[in-house]
Design a protein around this motif. Structure first.
Motif, PDB file in Angstrom:
ATOM      1  N   VAL A  45       8.204  -4.422 -13.867  1.00 34.48           N
ATOM      2  CA  VAL A  45       6.839  -4.754 -14.290  1.00 34.48           C
ATOM      3  C   VAL A  45       6.451  -6.153 -13.794  1.00 34.48           C
ATOM      4  CG1 VAL A  45       5.362  -5.146 -16.308  1.00 34.48           C
ATOM      5  CG2 VAL A  45       6.873  -3.163 -16.243  1.00 34.48           C
ATOM      6  N   CYS A  46       7.382  -7.096 -13.892  1.00 36.56           N
ATOM      7  CA  CYS A  46       7.078  -8.458 -13.423  1.00 36.56           C
ATOM      8  C   CYS A  46       6.901  -8.477 -11.900  1.00 36.56           C
ATOM      9  CB  CYS A  46       8.167  -9.427 -13.867  1.00 36.56           C
ATOM     10  SG  CYS A  46       8.120  -9.723 -15.646  1.00 36.56           S
ATOM     11  N   ARG A  47       7.654  -7.609 -11.212  1.00 38.35           N
ATOM     12  CA  ARG A  47       7.492  -7.530  -9.747  1.00 38.35           C
ATOM     13  C   ARG A  47       6.093  -6.977  -9.403  1.00 38.35           C
ATOM     14  NH1 ARG A  47      12.920  -5.517  -9.556  1.00 38.35           N
ATOM     15  NH2 ARG A  47      12.137  -3.415  -9.196  1.00 38.35           N
ATOM     16  N   ILE A  48       5.655  -5.969 -10.169  1.00 26.92           N
ATOM     17  CA  ILE A  48       4.321  -5.387  -9.929  1.00 26.92           C
ATOM     18  C   ILE A  48       3.242  -6.447 -10.194  1.00 26.92           C
ATOM     19  CG2 ILE A  48       2.662  -3.637 -10.713  1.00 26.92           C
ATOM     20  CD1 ILE A  48       5.189  -1.924 -11.484  1.00 26.92           C
ATOM     21  N   ARG A  49       3.404  -7.202 -11.288  1.00 22.76           N
ATOM     22  CA  ARG A  49       2.428  -8.241 -11.632  1.00 22.76           C
ATOM     23  C   ARG A  49       2.285  -9.244 -10.478  1.00 22.76           C
ATOM     24  NH1 ARG A  49       4.904 -10.273 -15.440  1.00 22.76           N
ATOM     25  NH2 ARG A  49       4.214  -8.939 -17.157  1.00 22.76           N
ATOM     26  N   LYS A  50       3.437  -9.584  -9.895  1.00 28.21           N
ATOM     27  CA  LYS A  50       3.435 -10.545  -8.791  1.00 28.21           C
ATOM     28  C   LYS A  50       2.698  -9.962  -7.567  1.00 28.21           C
ATOM     29  CE  LYS A  50       6.678 -13.599  -6.466  1.00 28.21           C
ATOM     30  NZ  LYS A  50       8.067 -13.773  -6.058  1.00 28.21           N
ATOM     31  N   VAL A  90      -3.617  -2.682  -9.925  1.00 28.74           N
ATOM     32  CA  VAL A  90      -2.243  -2.259  -9.603  1.00 28.74           C
ATOM     33  C   VAL A  90      -2.289  -1.205  -8.496  1.00 28.74           C
ATOM     34  CG1 VAL A  90      -0.175  -1.111 -10.508  1.00 28.74           C
ATOM     35  CG2 VAL A  90      -1.407  -2.760 -11.940  1.00 28.74           C
ATOM     36  N   LYS A  91      -3.240  -0.270  -8.622  1.00 34.63           N
ATOM     37  CA  LYS A  91      -3.355   0.818  -7.635  1.00 34.63           C
ATOM     38  C   LYS A  91      -3.608   0.251  -6.231  1.00 34.63           C
ATOM     39  CE  LYS A  91      -5.510   5.388  -7.292  1.00 34.63           C
ATOM     40  NZ  LYS A  91      -5.844   5.493  -5.918  1.00 34.63           N
ATOM     41  N   ARG A  92      -4.428  -0.788  -6.168  1.00 33.71           N
ATOM     42  CA  ARG A  92      -4.716  -1.398  -4.860  1.00 33.71           C
ATOM     43  C   ARG A  92      -3.504  -2.142  -4.301  1.00 33.71           C
ATOM     44  NH1 ARG A  92      -9.865  -2.146  -7.080  1.00 33.71           N
ATOM     45  NH2 ARG A  92      -9.258  -4.088  -8.082  1.00 33.71           N
ATOM     46  N   ALA A  93      -2.648  -2.630  -5.205  1.00 32.38           N
ATOM     47  CA  ALA A  93      -1.563  -3.511  -4.752  1.00 32.38           C
ATOM     48  C   ALA A  93      -0.260  -2.782  -4.402  1.00 32.38           C
ATOM     49  CB  ALA A  93      -1.282  -4.559  -5.839  1.00 32.38           C
ATOM     50  N   VAL A  94      -0.038  -1.607  -5.006  1.00 36.78           N
ATOM     51  CA  VAL A  94       1.242  -0.940  -4.764  1.00 36.78           C
ATOM     52  C   VAL A  94       1.073   0.287  -3.880  1.00 36.78           C
ATOM     53  CG1 VAL A  94       2.234  -1.718  -6.967  1.00 36.78           C
ATOM     54  CG2 VAL A  94       1.122   0.506  -6.842  1.00 36.78           C
ATOM     55  N   ARG A  95       2.148   0.675  -3.218  1.00 32.29           N
ATOM     56  CA  ARG A  95       2.072   1.864  -2.349  1.00 32.29           C
ATOM     57  C   ARG A  95       2.669   3.092  -3.019  1.00 32.29           C
ATOM     58  NH1 ARG A  95       3.630  -0.750   3.482  1.00 32.29           N
ATOM     59  NH2 ARG A  95       1.749  -2.011   3.694  1.00 32.29           N
ATOM     60  N   ARG A  96       3.362   2.881  -4.143  1.00 36.33           N
ATOM     61  CA  ARG A  96       3.980   4.015  -4.846  1.00 36.33           C
ATOM     62  C   ARG A  96       2.918   4.817  -5.589  1.00 36.33           C
ATOM     63  NH1 ARG A  96       7.795   0.830  -8.550  1.00 36.33           N
ATOM     64  NH2 ARG A  96       7.888   2.819  -9.614  1.00 36.33           N
ATOM     65  N   GLU A 112      -0.662 -11.461  -5.823  1.00 33.23           N
ATOM     66  CA  GLU A 112      -0.704 -11.790  -4.388  1.00 33.23           C
ATOM     67  C   GLU A 112      -1.858 -11.070  -3.704  1.00 33.23           C
ATOM     68  OE1 GLU A 112       3.208 -10.849  -3.001  1.00 33.23           O
ATOM     69  OE2 GLU A 112       4.071 -12.677  -3.845  1.00 33.23           O
ATOM     70  N   LYS A 113      -2.039  -9.786  -4.047  1.00 36.34           N
ATOM     71  CA  LYS A 113      -3.101  -8.982  -3.431  1.00 36.34           C
ATOM     72  C   LYS A 113      -4.476  -9.539  -3.813  1.00 36.34           C
ATOM     73  CE  LYS A 113      -4.584  -5.073  -1.470  1.00 36.34           C
ATOM     74  NZ  LYS A 113      -4.251  -4.614  -0.135  1.00 36.34           N
ATOM     75  N   GLU A 114      -4.623  -9.870  -5.097  1.00 38.33           N
ATOM     76  CA  GLU A 114      -5.914 -10.364  -5.571  1.00 38.33           C
ATOM     77  C   GLU A 114      -6.212 -11.749  -5.005  1.00 38.33           C
ATOM     78  OE1 GLU A 114      -8.105  -8.466  -7.698  1.00 38.33           O
ATOM     79  OE2 GLU A 114      -6.667  -7.032  -6.899  1.00 38.33           O
TER      80      GLU A 114
END
Lengths: 303, 90
Positions: free
Chosen positions: A290-295, A120-126, A299-301
Motif C-alpha cells: 500500500v505504501c508503495r502504491i501511495r508513492k 491509483v488507477k492512473r498510476a498503476v499498471r496492475r 510521483e504520477k500526480e
C-alpha cells in the motif's frame, strides 16, 4: 410448498436443506446459521467489540443487521474510495442505513491517505480491482487495530467462500488453501478476521434483506468488469442445481479434512513478515504494497 | 315435446367459456438490477418463468407484492412479478 416448521405457505425453498420456510421461520433459520458459524469457528463473543466492513451491498448490510439483532457489540466501517459518481451515493446509502437503525458507522476516505482510486488507477499498471482490494484490506485491518476492535467481520458468504476455494484448488495454491477459512486468528498487527455468513448462500442473504426491508446498493463498481469468481460461482451453481448441498459439502469437508494439511504445509514455506518502514504494518518487503502504491500515485500526480 | 337445455334444468347459469390466451391479461416481469421489463402472454408457475429467463431456482428472488414465491407457486394472468438477481456484481 409448506413451511417445514409451522405449516404456513413457504416463501423460501432451500433444496440444499431439503426444506422450505415461511418468512418468520426463515429468519430464525438465518440467525441460527450465523450463530452456529460464530460458535463453531470461535469467531467472537458477546463481550467483544466487532467491526463490520460495510460496502453497501446486501451481504455486508445483512451481516451488520443480523449481528446487531443477535446482540453482538458491533460497529461498522465504510471505505470511501473517492470514485466520482459512485463512492458518494454508496456512502450516503450506507450512512442512511446506519442512521435509520441507530448503528455506529465510521468512514475512512482513501483520498485523505493519497489513495483516491481514480488516481491509483492512473498510476498503476496492475488490474485496479486487485490494487483496490489490497487498499481496502489494509484500511479495514488498520482501522480495526488502531481502534481496539477484537475482530473484523466481513460479509463473505458460502458462494464466495466455495468459489474462492475452487479457484485455489484449481491452482493447488498451498499458501492460500492453508489460509482459507471463516476465521483467521489475530497475529501482531493483524486483527482477527471472521466471516459469519459462511454457512449462508447469496440467495439466503438476499431473502433475509427482503424480509428485513434492507435496501442494498445494486450498482456495480464502474471500474469492475464483474464480481471476482463470477464464472466459478456459476459452475458451482450448476453443480448445486443437480446435487443440492454439494457446495456446502465441498467447503465444510475442506475445512474439516483438508485445511489442516495445507495449513501445516503452508507454515513451512511462509516468508516472515516485518513491519513496513513507512506505516509499520506487516509486510513481506521493507515497504508494504500500500505504501508503495501511495508513492507511485504521488510521483504520477507530481509529474 | 320440447326438451329443456341442461343448464336451465340444473338451476345454475352457464359458466362463461374460458378466454382465449390472447385475451388474457399479460404477466409483467420487472428484472432487477437490470431495470428492464418483459411481458408474457401466459406463464403458469414460477418454475416456468425461471425456465423462460434461463435462471436456476436460487439465482433470483421472485417477488410478488410483499411475498417471495417458491418455484411451485402459480402465476396468474395480470400478475406483476419482480425478478431480482442475487449474484454480487463487484
Amino acid at each position: 410448498m409448506k413451511c417445514r416448521r409451522c405449516g404456513e405457505v413457504a416463501q423460501v425453498a432451500l433444496p440444499s436443506h431439503h426444506t422450505g420456510f415461511c418468512p418468520s421461520c426463515f429468519l430464525d433459520f438465518f440467525r441460527g446459521q450465523v450463530e452456529r458459524a460464530i460458535r463453531r469457528h470461535r469467531m467472537f463473543g458477546k463481550d467483544e467489540r466487532v467491526l463490520v466492513a460495510v460496502s453497501g451491498g446486501k451481504d455486508s448490510l445483512a451481516l451488520f443487521h443480523v449481528l446487531a439483532e443477535l446482540g453482538y457489540d458491533v460497529e461498522g466501517v465504510h471505505i470511501d474510495l473517492g470514485i466520482a459518481g459512485s463512492s458518494e451515493p454508496v456512502r450516503h446509502w450506507v450512512e442512511e442505513f446506519c442512521r435509520e437503525r441507530g448503528y455506529v458507522l465510521h468512514v475512512v476516505e482513501t483520498a485523505k491517505d493519497g489513495l483516491a482510486i481514480p488516481d491509483v488507477k492512473r498510476a498503476v499498471r496492475r488490474p485496479i480491482c486487485s490494487v483496490c482490494g489490497k487498499i481496502k484490506r489494509h484500511w479495514f485491518n488498520r482501522f480495526a487495530y488502531e481502534h481496539g476492535y477484537s475482530a473484523l467481520a466481513t460479509g463473505h458468504n458460502l458462494d464466495d467462500e466455495a468459489a474462492r476455494l475452487f479457484a485455489n484448488t484449481l491452482r493447488w495454491d498451498t499458501a492460500y488453501l492453508g489460509d482459507q477459512g471463516p476465521a483467521l486468528p489475530a497475529e501482531g498487527k493483524f486483527v482477527r478476521k471472521v466471516k459469519p455468513l459462511c454457512r449462508l448462500t447469496e440467495f439466503e442473504t438476499a431473502a433475509y434483506c427482503f424480509f428485513q426491508d434492507i435496501r442494498h446498493w445494486h450498482e456495480p463498481c464502474p471500474y469492475s468488469g464483474g464480481a471476482s469468481f463470477t464464472g466459478h460461482k456459476r459452475l458451482l451453481g450448476d453443480l448445486e442445481d443437480t446435487s443440492p448441498g454439494a457446495r456446502m459439502a465441498f467447503y465444510e469437508l475442506f475445512l474439516r479434512n483438508a485445511k489442516p494439511v495445507f495449513e501445516a504445509a503452508a507454515k513451512t514455506g511462509t516468508e516472515e513478515l516485518t513491519p513496513c518502514a513507512e506505516c509499520g504494518y506487516p509486510s513481506s518487503g521493507e515497504v508494504c504494497g500500500v505504501c508503495r502504491i501511495r508513492k507511485m500515485v504521488a510521483e504520477k500526480e507530481g509529474a | 315435446m320440447l326438451e329443456k337445455s341442461p343448464a336451465v334444468n340444473s338451476g345454475f347459469p352457464l359458466a362463461p367459456p374460458p378466454l382465449p390466451g390472447y385475451l388474457l391479461p399479460m404477466v409483467t416481469i420487472h428484472l432487477e438490477p437490470k431495470k428492464s421489463t418483459l411481458t408474457f402472454q401466459r406463464i403458469n408457475t414460477v418454475l416456468q418463468l425461471l425456465g423462460k429467463l434461463n435462471l436456476r431456482a436460487n439465482e433470483a428472488l421472485i417477488i410478488r407484492g410483499r411475498e417471495l414465491l417458491t418455484p411451485d407457486r402459480r402465476i396468474h394472468p395480470g400478475d406483476t412479478i419482480t425478478v431480482r438477481l442475487v449474484m454480487s456484481r463487484g
